[in-house]
Design an enzyme around this catalytic site. Structure first.
Site, PDB file in Angstrom:
ATOM      1  N   GLU A  95       1.032  -1.290  -0.345  1.00  0.00           N
ATOM      2  CA  GLU A  95       0.434   0.520   0.245  1.00  0.00           C
ATOM      3  C   GLU A  95       0.401   1.403   0.052  1.00  0.00           C
ATOM      4  O   GLU A  95       0.268   2.240  -0.523  1.00  0.00           O
ATOM      5  CB  GLU A  95      -0.824  -0.227   1.633  1.00  0.00           C
ATOM      6  N   HIS A 122       8.226 -26.177  -1.031  1.00  0.00           N
ATOM      7  CA  HIS A 122       7.454 -27.955  -1.667  1.00  0.00           C
ATOM      8  C   HIS A 122       6.722 -26.994  -3.073  1.00  0.00           C
ATOM      9  O   HIS A 122       5.714 -28.231  -3.139  1.00  0.00           O
ATOM     10  CB  HIS A 122       7.973 -28.741  -0.590  1.00  0.00           C
ATOM     11  N   LYS A 142     -13.730  -0.815  -3.431  1.00  0.00           N
ATOM     12  CA  LYS A 142     -14.423   0.226  -2.845  1.00  0.00           C
ATOM     13  C   LYS A 142     -16.081   0.148  -3.158  1.00  0.00           C
ATOM     14  O   LYS A 142     -17.105  -0.292  -2.806  1.00  0.00           O
ATOM     15  CB  LYS A 142     -14.124   1.164  -1.592  1.00  0.00           C
TER      16      LYS A 142
HETATM   17  O1  PA5 Z   1      -3.315   0.714   5.924  1.00  0.00           O
HETATM   18  C1  PA5 Z   1      -5.169   0.860   5.767  1.00  0.00           C
HETATM   19  O2  PA5 Z   1      -5.146   2.786   5.924  1.00  0.00           O
HETATM   20  C2  PA5 Z   1      -6.060   0.098   5.468  1.00  0.00           C
HETATM   21  O3  PA5 Z   1      -5.326  -1.151   5.697  1.00  0.00           O
HETATM   22  C3  PA5 Z   1      -7.166  -0.069   6.847  1.00  0.00           C
HETATM   23  O4  PA5 Z   1      -6.584  -0.253   8.455  1.00  0.00           O
HETATM   24  C4  PA5 Z   1      -7.897  -0.440   6.414  1.00  0.00           C
HETATM   25  O5  PA5 Z   1      -8.408  -0.341   5.672  1.00  0.00           O
HETATM   26  C5  PA5 Z   1      -8.968  -0.485   7.544  1.00  0.00           C
HETATM   27  O6  PA5 Z   1      -9.761   0.735   8.186  1.00  0.00           O
HETATM   28  P1  PA5 Z   1      -9.730   0.920   9.299  1.00  0.00           P
HETATM   29  O7  PA5 Z   1      -9.323   0.536  10.332  1.00  0.00           O
HETATM   30  O8  PA5 Z   1     -10.645   2.836   8.617  1.00  0.00           O
HETATM   31  O9  PA5 Z   1     -11.491   0.684   9.762  1.00  0.00           O
END
Ligand code: PA5
Length: 424
Positions: A276, A297, A411
C-alpha cells in the site's frame, strides 16, 4: 539488534553502488524525520515508540482486565487495523496465554459461522478497531458479534465488554461508542492504518494476549534510534536503497521468505506495509511471501529457476524460542541417525543457509535480515525497521508512502453492487 546482510546482492549491485546511493536515501530519511515531503501530515507513527509509561500502563491494565473477566477476546478489524496485532500475537505464543480471535477481516460466512460456533458458551469481550469506522468488513462483523454478545450477556453487560478503537474525533464508530458508553481508545489522526501497530490498534490485542507491551515498545524505541541515524551504515536505509536500485533495474517482486512459520503473519503485515505504501503510479515492488520449508515444496522450483524478476529477502532469527534434540534410533530404516546429536533448530538453520545459497547461485539477489531472537522487543524492532525502510524506499520511488488512493476503486464498485445508498 537486527543485522542486515547485503553480501548476496553483489552480483547485481556492488557495495560501491549502494554506498553511492546513500546520500539520496539519507536525504529521503531526513525528510521523514523533519516531517517534510508528501504525506508529511501522516508521520505520527514516528512518535508511537515514545509512548509514555502512563499510556502503556493503561493499555496493559486494559489487557489484564480483559483476561481476568473473560474466556477470550474477539478483535474486529481489517488491514492496518488487524495485521500488526495478529503478527505479534502469532510470533509470541509463549506470551500469548489468553485466546484472542479475529473477525471482520473477510466477508466469508463460513469463517464467521465457525468463529461464532467457537464463541458459543464462552464469556467474551469485543475490541472493534476501525479508524474510519466505516469499513465494510469490520462493520458487518461487529453488527453480527454485537447481536451475539447482547443475546448471551444482556445489553448493559454487553456495553461493558465492548471497547472501540477509532479516530479521536470523527466517524460513525466514535459517535456510536459515545452514545452507547463503550470504553474507547484513540487512533491518532496523523497515523495511517498500516503504520498504526504501535498505537492502541496493535497494542490492545497484544496486551490481552499477554504480550508485555512495554517490551514491545522498548524494542521499537531502540530500533527507531538506529533506523533514523543519519549514517550511511544505517541498515534500514541500505535495505531501502537495495530495494529501490534493484527495482530500477527491472526487479518487480520482493519475496519475504522465512524459515520460522511463527513469523508468517509478520510477513502478511509487511506485505500490506510495502504494497500500500509503494504500489502507485505503475511502480513499486510487488510484495510476496514464502514460509519455509513448506513453500520450498511449492515455490522452491520457481525461486530456483523461474523468471529472474525477484528479490528474495530472508527474515531469520538466530536463536529459536524452543528447541528439540534429535536422537539416535535403534531402527534407522529411515536413515536419519546421521542427524542424531543435532537439534531441530540446527537442521532448520542448515535448510535456511543451503536454500539461501542455492537461490543466490540460481541468480536471485538475496538480502538477509536477522533478529537475534523472537521476543517482544525484537518484534517491536522489526515493526519499526520495516516502517522506516519502506517509507524511505517509497520516497526514493517518488510516491507518497502514506496514502492509498487505489483502494477506493474496488470499494465504490462493491458498494454499487450492494446497493449502498449514496451519502448526500
Ligand atoms: O492501511 C490502511 O489504511 C488500511 O489498510 C486500513 O487500515 C484498512 O482499510 C482498515 O481501515 P479502518 O481502520 O478505517 O477500518
Amino acid at each position: 539488534m537486527l543485522t542486515i546482510d547485503l553480501s548476496r546482492v553483489s552480483p547485481f549491485l556492488s557495495g560501491g553502488e549502494i554506498d553511492a546511493d546513500a546520500p539520496r536515501a539519507l536525504e529521503a530519511l531526513r525528510t521523514l524525520v523533519r516531517r517534510e515531503g508528501a504525506g508529511a501530515g501522516m508521520l505520527g507513527w514516528l512518535d508511537l515508540p515514545h509512548a509514555d509509561e502512563r499510556e502503556i500502563g493503561g493499555i496493559a491494565d486494559w489487557g489484564k482486565r480483559v483476561q481476568d473477566e473473560n474466556d477470550c477476546l474477539v478483535v474486529i478489524g481489517i488491514g492496518g487495523s488487524y495485521l500488526g496485532a495478529r503478527a505479534a500475537i502469532e510470533a509470541l505464543p509463549g506470551e500469548a496465554r489468553f485466546p484472542v480471535v479475529f473477525a471482520g477481516n473477510n466477508l466469508s460466512p463460513e469463517y464467521h459461522a465457525r468463529l461464532f460456533d467457537t464463541l458459543s458458551g464462552k464469556r467474551f469481550a469485543v475490541c472493534v478497531i476501525s479508524k474510519s469506522g466505516a469499513t465494510l468488513e469490520p462493520a458487518v462483523a461487529f453488527r453480527l458479534v454485537r447481536k451475539i454478545l447482547a443475546a448471551s450477556a444482556g445489553g448493559p453487560e454487553a456495553s461493558k465488554r465492548i471497547t472501540a478503537v477509532t479516530d479521536r474525533d470523527a466517524g460513525v464508530l466514535r459517535a456510536t461508542a459515545a452514545r452507547e458508553g463503550w470504553r474507547t481508545f484513540d487512533i491518532p489522526g496523523n497515523v495511517g492504518g498500516r503504520f498504526s501497530v504501535l498505537s492502541p490498534v496493535g497494542l490492545l490485542p497484544c496486551a490481552a494476549a499477554g504480550i508485555p507491551v512495554a517490551e514491545l515498545i522498548g524494542g521499537a524505541r531502540a530500533e527507531l534510534g538506529r533506523s533514523t541515524r543519519m549514517d550511511a551504515s544505517n541498515g534500514a536505509v541500505r535495505y531501502a536503497s537495495v530495494r529501490h536500485l534493484l527495482h530500477e533495474r527491472g526487479v518487480a517482486i520482493e519475496v519475504l521468505s522465512t524459515f520460522h512459520p511463527e513469523l508468517a503473519s509478520l510477513a502478511e503485515w509487511w506485505k500490506q506495509l510495502a504494497g500500500e505504501s509503494e504500489g502507485k503510479g505503475g511502480r513499486g515492488l510487488f510484495p510476496a511471501s514464502a514460509v519455509m520449508t513448506t513453500d520450498l515444496h511449492s515455490l522452491g522450483q520457481y525461486l530456483q529457476e523461474g523468471s529472474r524478476l525477484l528479490l528474495e529477502t530472508f527474515l531469520a532469527a538466530a536463536r529459536p524460542r524452543a528447541d528439540i534434540a534429535l536422537e539416535s534410533a535403534e531402527d534407522d530404516s529411515d536413515g536419519l541417525n546421521y542427524l542424531a546429536g543435532k537439534s531441530l533448530s540446527e537442521v532448520n538453520r542448515c535448510a535456511f543457509e543451503g536454500t539461501r545459497d542455492a537461490h543466490a547461485a540460481g541468480g536471485l539477489p538475496v538480502v538477509t535480515i536477522e533478529t537475534p531472537s523472537v521476543t517482544p522487543d525484537s518484534i517491536g524492532a522489526l515493526f519499526v525497521f520495516f516502517e522506516v525502510a519502506v517509507s524511505v524506499s517509497a520516497r526514493l520511488l517518488g510516491v507518497n508512502p502514506f496514502d492509498q488512493p487505489g483502494v477506493e476503486e474496488y470499494k465504490s464498485r462493491v458498494c454499487r453492487l450492494l446497493g449502498k445508498p449514496r451519502t448526500p
